[in-house]
Write a protein that holds these residues in place. Structure first.
Motif, PDB file in Angstrom:
ATOM      1  N   GLU A 151     -12.451  55.519 -18.922  1.00 30.19           N
ATOM      2  CA  GLU A 151     -11.938  54.866 -18.108  1.00 30.19           C
ATOM      3  C   GLU A 151     -10.277  54.662 -18.254  1.00 30.19           C
ATOM      4  O   GLU A 151      -9.525  54.349 -17.718  1.00 30.19           O
ATOM      5  CB  GLU A 151     -12.346  53.365 -18.212  1.00 30.19           C
ATOM      6  N   ILE A 152     -10.124  54.868 -19.817  1.00 36.22           N
ATOM      7  CA  ILE A 152      -8.704  54.756 -20.360  1.00 36.22           C
ATOM      8  C   ILE A 152      -7.934  56.268 -20.662  1.00 36.22           C
ATOM      9  O   ILE A 152      -6.900  56.382 -21.352  1.00 36.22           O
ATOM     10  CB  ILE A 152      -8.580  54.219 -21.326  1.00 36.22           C
ATOM     11  N   GLY A 153      -8.600  57.184 -19.955  1.00 36.52           N
ATOM     12  CA  GLY A 153      -7.822  58.586 -19.997  1.00 36.52           C
ATOM     13  C   GLY A 153      -8.113  59.361 -21.120  1.00 36.52           C
ATOM     14  O   GLY A 153      -7.273  60.204 -21.723  1.00 36.52           O
ATOM     15  N   ILE A 154      -9.292  59.158 -21.883  1.00 33.10           N
ATOM     16  CA  ILE A 154      -9.665  60.125 -22.803  1.00 33.10           C
ATOM     17  C   ILE A 154     -10.659  61.151 -22.225  1.00 33.10           C
ATOM     18  O   ILE A 154     -11.703  60.592 -21.665  1.00 33.10           O
ATOM     19  CB  ILE A 154     -10.274  59.432 -24.179  1.00 33.10           C
ATOM     20  N   ARG A 177      -1.993  57.664 -29.200  1.00 37.31           N
ATOM     21  CA  ARG A 177      -1.719  56.334 -29.917  1.00 37.31           C
ATOM     22  C   ARG A 177      -2.180  55.099 -29.067  1.00 37.31           C
ATOM     23  O   ARG A 177      -2.913  54.364 -29.556  1.00 37.31           O
ATOM     24  CB  ARG A 177      -0.671  55.999 -30.639  1.00 37.31           C
ATOM     25  N   GLU A 178      -1.633  55.208 -27.925  1.00 32.45           N
ATOM     26  CA  GLU A 178      -1.813  54.135 -26.995  1.00 32.45           C
ATOM     27  C   GLU A 178      -3.467  53.975 -26.507  1.00 32.45           C
ATOM     28  O   GLU A 178      -3.934  52.952 -26.416  1.00 32.45           O
ATOM     29  CB  GLU A 178      -1.061  54.361 -25.848  1.00 32.45           C
ATOM     30  N   ARG A 179      -3.911  55.195 -26.161  1.00 31.25           N
ATOM     31  CA  ARG A 179      -5.212  55.151 -25.814  1.00 31.25           C
ATOM     32  C   ARG A 179      -6.182  54.755 -26.967  1.00 31.25           C
ATOM     33  O   ARG A 179      -7.272  54.280 -26.619  1.00 31.25           O
ATOM     34  CB  ARG A 179      -5.770  56.658 -25.371  1.00 31.25           C
ATOM     35  N   LEU A 180      -5.921  55.311 -28.370  1.00 29.50           N
ATOM     36  CA  LEU A 180      -6.600  55.067 -29.278  1.00 29.50           C
ATOM     37  C   LEU A 180      -6.594  53.609 -29.577  1.00 29.50           C
ATOM     38  O   LEU A 180      -7.566  53.029 -30.045  1.00 29.50           O
ATOM     39  CB  LEU A 180      -6.254  55.676 -30.589  1.00 29.50           C
ATOM     40  N   ARG A 181      -5.443  52.830 -29.316  1.00 27.33           N
ATOM     41  CA  ARG A 181      -5.230  51.479 -29.794  1.00 27.33           C
ATOM     42  C   ARG A 181      -6.315  50.541 -28.604  1.00 27.33           C
ATOM     43  O   ARG A 181      -6.690  49.621 -28.901  1.00 27.33           O
ATOM     44  CB  ARG A 181      -3.874  50.970 -29.434  1.00 27.33           C
TER      45      ARG A 181
END
Length: 384
Positions: A16-19, A111-115
């Motif tokens: 859902e978050i682009g991974i 980093r934004e996706r990992l956060r």
């Protein structure tokens, strides 16, 4: 807490978050990598950009004592620009940034996706402990991703995925949650050695071993004079090198445009070379500050642009290069401009070098000026 259910929920949320890919592995020591890195140091193959000691790079619990697992993520990036992307002309020669530097700086994006993933985990597990890394951390993103089943590390030392080839960015998150690890992917290179044979400088010493000191991708990021043997191999590369990826069979027809952040901008991915010679710090930041290739500042990129103009033997750049040779305060830029002028080989260029030599005080620059003038005899002998 149901670990298996949590893992599945994380996998679903990651989509859902682009991974694009996610895998799980243990926080155990990377024993094989440790041995390889020790040998790498002994051979002097390091780039110097590595962070941390060998122990910190291979023993996750030195970085997070509570670590039980590592979550690895991969995000795909494009391998091709659109068909009507600008091309070099005799009047306006262009350079080239490697594909990993197209669009927004991937460090920030991942980093934004990992956060987001980290926040999701902390919502599910109150006492979760996590630590995020993207490229600049101590751990090897490739080694983590390989052990987590994202793909396998090819002979070119780049991680290769089944779906996206090697055109993926990698990041990871260490955590104290004991996830069941995924299965590692088997090596898929076999007898293929296309990347080894195609490397412009022979930097891939053997399958899986890279001498960073000879890698064009690394050399474009250095700030000193570039050795002559590498200047002739640089071509119009301004930052990075994609050769070993482009020849890889796993990358055939792989081109994914899944994330707007990584779409290449015409005049950034393929910048005009002449304007780069005198670009101000403010202009550089405004034009290139958002891409990964800007992290070393403008000096290496300007040096590479100067070499690129020499590669093209661009006579329209002679006046620009003369200006740089005479006025730039940085010896590397002045000297490289003199070399490039000699490579272009016009009478105006040679005369400008001779005049500039009378005022030049820096020994390294004078040496480059002599090399520039030496091209006159080389070209003359070829025409006889």
């Amino acid at each position: 807490m149901d670990i298996h259910q949590l893992k599945q929920e994380i996998i679903e949320y990651s989509k859902e978050i682009g991974i694009d890919k996610i895998g799980f592995t243990t926080a155990d020591i990377f024993t094989e990598l440790k041995e390889r890195l020790i040998r790498h140091e002994e051979l002097g193959f390091q780039s110097g950009f590595e962070k941390g000691t060998v122990e910190e790079r291979t023993e996750p619990r030195r970085l997070l004592p509570e670590a039980q697992s590592i979550i690895s993520i991969a995000v795909a990036y494009p391998s091709r620009m659109r068909k009507d992307a600008p091309k070099s002309t005799k009047e306006e020669r262009r350079g080239f940034f490697c594909r990993a530097s197209w669009g927004m700086d991937y460090h920030d994006v991942l980093r934004e996706r990992l956060r987001k993933l980290e926040a999701f985990i902390h919502e599910k597990v109150e006492d979760a402990v996590t630590k995020i890394m993207v490229d600049t951390g101590e751990l090897s993103d490739k080694a983590v991703a390989e052990r987590a089943g994202i793909g396998f590390v090819g002979k070119n030392t780049i991680l290769i995925t089944e779906e996206y080839g090697s055109f993926v960015y990698l990041g990871e998150m260490m955590t104290n949650i004991p996830f069941v690890p995924d299965n590692q992917v088997e090596d898929g290179c076999g007898d293929c050695r296309k990347c080894i044979d195609a490397c412009p400088t022979g930097a891939i010493v053997q399958g899986g071993q890279l001498n960073a000191q000879r890698c064009i991708g690394f050399l474009t990021q250095t700030k000193d004079f570039l050795a002559d043997e590498f200047r002739v191999k640089l071509g119009n590369r301004v930052y990075g090198c994609d050769t070993c990826q482009l020849v890889c069979p796993y990358n055939l027809k792989k081109d994914f445009h899944l994330h707007d952040e990584f779409e290449p901008e015409d005049d950034v991915a393929k910048p005009k070379l002449k304007p780069m010679l005198t670009i101000s710090n403010r202009e550089f930041k405004e034009t290139f500050g958002h891409i990964a290739g800007a992290w070393r500042g403008k000096k290496p990129l300007q040096r590479n642009a100067i070499i690129g103009l020499g590669h093209y033997r661009d006579q329209t750049a002679v006046s620009d290069l003369i200006h740089v040779m005479k006025n730039d305060p940085r010896p590397v830029i002045r000297g490289t401009a003199a070399w490039s002028l000699g490579k272009i080989g016009t009478e105006e260029a040679y005369e400008a070098i001779r005049i500039a030599m009378d005022k030049e005080k820096d020994e390294d620059v004078l040496f480059e000026m002599e090399k520039g003038l030496a091209f006159q005899e080389v070209y003359a002998s070829k025409s006889r």
